[in-house]
Each structure stands twice: as C-alpha cells, then as structure tokens.
Design a protein around this motif. Structure first.
Motif, PDB file in Angstrom:
ATOM      1  N   ALA A 137       0.835  -1.202   0.000  1.00 12.77           N
ATOM      2  CA  ALA A 137       0.000   0.000   0.000  1.00 12.77           C
ATOM      3  C   ALA A 137       0.870   1.252   0.000  1.00 12.77           C
ATOM      4  O   ALA A 137       0.559   2.245  -0.685  1.00 12.77           O
ATOM      5  N   GLN A 138       1.957   1.224   0.760  1.00 13.08           N
ATOM      6  CA  GLN A 138       2.885   2.354   0.768  1.00 13.08           C
ATOM      7  C   GLN A 138       3.498   2.556  -0.616  1.00 13.08           C
ATOM      8  O   GLN A 138       3.571   3.688  -1.122  1.00 13.08           O
ATOM      9  N   GLU A 140       2.295   1.612  -3.478  1.00  9.42           N
ATOM     10  CA  GLU A 140       1.288   2.044  -4.439  1.00  9.42           C
ATOM     11  C   GLU A 140       0.877   3.492  -4.204  1.00  9.42           C
ATOM     12  O   GLU A 140       0.544   4.210  -5.152  1.00  9.42           O
ATOM     13  N   ARG A 141       0.911   3.923  -2.964  1.00  7.88           N
ATOM     14  CA  ARG A 141       0.603   5.325  -2.663  1.00  7.88           C
ATOM     15  C   ARG A 141       1.636   6.245  -3.320  1.00  7.88           C
ATOM     16  O   ARG A 141       1.274   7.266  -3.937  1.00  7.88           O
ATOM     17  N   ASP A 363      -9.535  -5.681  -2.498  1.00  9.48           N
ATOM     18  CA  ASP A 363      -9.262  -4.322  -2.033  1.00  9.48           C
ATOM     19  C   ASP A 363      -8.358  -3.648  -3.059  1.00  9.48           C
ATOM     20  O   ASP A 363      -7.294  -4.170  -3.391  1.00  9.48           O
ATOM     21  N   LEU A 365      -5.693  -1.150  -4.033  1.00  7.50           N
ATOM     22  CA  LEU A 365      -4.640  -0.338  -3.433  1.00  7.50           C
ATOM     23  C   LEU A 365      -4.309   0.891  -4.275  1.00  7.50           C
ATOM     24  O   LEU A 365      -3.742   1.851  -3.753  1.00  7.50           O
TER      25      LEU A 365
END
Length: 375
Positions: A137-138, A140-141, A363, A365
């Motif tokens: 997630a980090q 992809e952020r 989910d 991301l």
C-alpha cells in the motif's frame, strides 16, 4: 538422511533470499534450512548486522566453515555451504530454480543430491501478510502520487503549432524523457527506486513495453506505466494510466472506454477461489464484442495480446498470473488488473490497478481516477 534447503545469493536482487533473511545484503551469502530452522552464514563484514537485523533463527560466521571446507578440498560459497550441510547430516538439497549452475555442479561432485523447486521456493510468498500488504500500500501510494506529478506536468505544458507539447518553464519541445524525469525525480525523493518507467506516446504505445523516447504530441494516446520499488522494504508498486493531451478523437474514446469497461469486469471478478483464466477470458470476450479483435496483422501483434495481470510483492512480476493459463486466486494475494488494446500506427490504451484478493472480492490499493483527457 536429512533433507535441507539452500540459497546462495545476495538479497538486493534475489527475492527468495530477501524473504528468507529479511535484510538487504549486496554480496552473495548462504541461507540453509535444516530441521525446520533457517541458518544464515555471513562474512565478518555482515555477521554482526545480521544478528541484529535478520530473521534467521541462527546466525553463523562463515569463516569457520570455510576452513573446514578447505580441509576437505571444497572451495567457495558452495564449499562453505557443503561443510555446514555435511556437519548437519544433510546430503539431499533443494534449491531455487535460479540457483547458480556452478554451485550445483560443485555440490554434486562432492556427493550431494541437488534438486530445483520449479514451482517456487517459497509458495507462501504469494500470500501476503497484513504487514506486507501495508508495504504494498505504501509503494502504491507513492506510485499514485508520482502519476499525479506526471499528470500535472502534462496539464501545465502548452501545445505548439506543430502539435508537440512545450515545457511550461523552458518552452522546449517535450519528450518522453521529460515526463519520465518528473515522475522519477519525485519517486527518488520519496525513497522509491523507479525502473524503466514507461511514457509512450502515439505509435510507441502499440508496443506494451516500449519505454518511450519520442516527442509528446497533443491528440495522441500517452501510456504511463510506473512501477517503483520502495528501498526500505523491497516491495513494489505498479499502476498504469492512459491520457490524451487536449481533445481525444471519437476512435480514441471508444478504445479507452472498451479498456475501462474491460478492467471493470476484471476488478469485479477478482476474489478468492476464482480462476484467473476465467477473468482473462471475460475481458477478451468483452473486447471482441466491442469490435476490438486480437491477432497478427502485417506481422505485428494487435489487440489484447498479453495477460490480464500478475502478482506483485518482492518482485514486480511474481505468482499468481491472470492469463490464459488456469491459476486459482487465493485470499491475500496481490495482483494487477491491467487489460490493454494496441494497434500499430494508432498506439495503445492500458489501465492498471493493484488489488489484494479477498474472500468475496478485492481491495484496490491503487484507488486512482481514470481520466483520458488532460486539458
């Protein structure tokens, strides 16, 4: 006789070694699983750091085992590993499919049986823990934020009389490298290492892995595919968007809409227990029904000729796959959904999101808008 597992590699580039050790080491070292416990054999340069940072159950200085190996006429890292294995009573060894042939040949010449694991050395690596999902997630952020940087740069560019974009500050003609520089400079500043970021405009976009080198022109399709690795964790991000600077043509809008609908089909189908081949076939059928056929025209691939998605983790491409081959999705896997259409002379459209497979769905991301036109 005991069985053992062996890796000889550095963990900067080898995902299995990074997964086993939990730390980055630039030079090859030894990891051995014996009696259900993992042992790390390190040089004097790394052993103290390994005692603090690695996830091995046991840490050993390799110098002691090198001496034993040399007394037996065994050399190098393979000899060091052989001495440790021999002392542990292990003569049958399983290694990753990428295990160096030289090491395998030497071990066999010393009486060890060596067999490779063709289906993955750590099959459970495909199932991500919540900690790993946090790392993804980090990544992809940061990927999403870098896409915003590229999009904002294109929005600031003006359009010359020749249709080529002009840099908002210098006024010079804009090439793929200029857009790529904006994206990659941002990522490096945030501690993520970009790799071959794709900014492919017009005809260059008809080849899915063409990184792009030409001018960025208004009214042409621009594929931007960003896949950086976060340096502190080793996990990757991956996302793709397609743009047109200015007004898109009716044909471009139709092509884009077909891909967006195809991706929506894929995203709606991703769930634990679903066969990836069924997802791929549903998207392929959708494209065909929308009038976008796949095949070879004048010796070139056209249409939708790559897989729908792939796993992402400590490698940018890993298990599972969403493609023509059967592969049942499992909860906790992280996969891309990235259908695309490509036609020589026209260009390409690809949209890619990274999702985590869950029971009953997934989910997302990436969580980033799909916008074709940039004013």
């Amino acid at each position: 006789m005991k069985n053992a597992r062996l890796i000889i590699a550095d963990s900067e580039h080898d995902a299995d070694m990074l997964y086993a050790s939990g730390m980055f080491v630039p030079d090859p070292f030894i990891a051995i699983e014996l009696d259900g416990a993992w042992h790390g054999l390190f040089s004097p340069l790394e052993v103290d750091r390994a005692r603090k940072a690695s996830r091995f159950a046991h840490i050993h200085l390799d110098s002691d085992w090198r001496v034993i190996a040399e007394n037996k006429g065994w050399s190098g890292l393979a000899g060091c590993a052989a001495a440790f294995l021999d002392a542990g009573g292990a003569r049958e060894i399983r290694v990753p499919a990428s295990f160096p042939l030289l090491h395998a040949d030497r071990l066999r010449s010393w009486g060890f049986t060596v067999s490779a694991s063709p289906d993955g050395f750590f099959p459970d690596r495909a199932i991500k823990s919540e900690t790993e999902i946090g790392h993804l997630a980090q990544a992809e952020r940061l990927t999403r934020q870098s896409m915003q940087q590229g999009e904002h740069y294109l929005a600031r560019c003006s359009i010359g009389d020749d249709g080529i974009l002009r840099d908002p500050d210098s006024g010079k003609k804009v090439k793929s490298d200029d857009v790529r520089r904006v994206i990659e400079t941002f990522l490096i500043g945030k501690g993520a290492m970009p790799a071959h970021t794709i900014v492919a405009c017009g005809r260059e976009g008809a080849d899915p892995h063409n990184t792009g080198s030409g001018y960025i022109r208004a009214g042409e399709l621009i594929i931007i595919d960003i896949f950086p690795r976060v340096l502190t964790t080793g996990y990757w991000g991956d996302m793709t968007r397609t743009y047109v600077k200015g007004k898109a043509s009716t044909a471009q809008k139709k092509m884009y809409q077909a891909v967006r609908e195809g991706q929506a089909i894929g995203l709606s189908m991703v769930a634990a227990g679903v066969d990836g081949s069924a997802i791929h076939q549903a998207i392929t059928d959708h494209f065909h029904a929308a009038g976008f056929t796949t095949g070879i025209v004048k010796g070139k691939q056209t249409g939708f000729f790559h897989g729908t998605g792939h796993g992402v983790g400590l490698q940018i491409h890993e298990a599972p796959r969403i493609s023509i081959r059967s592969d049942i999705l499992r909860a906790g896997q992280a996969v891309t959904v990235e259908p695309g259409l490509y036609y020589p002379g026209v260009g390409g459209v690809r949209l890619e999101d990274l999702v985590v497979v869950r029971d009953g769905g997934c989910d997302n991301l990436t969580n980033y808008k799909c916008t074709l036109e940039i004013p």
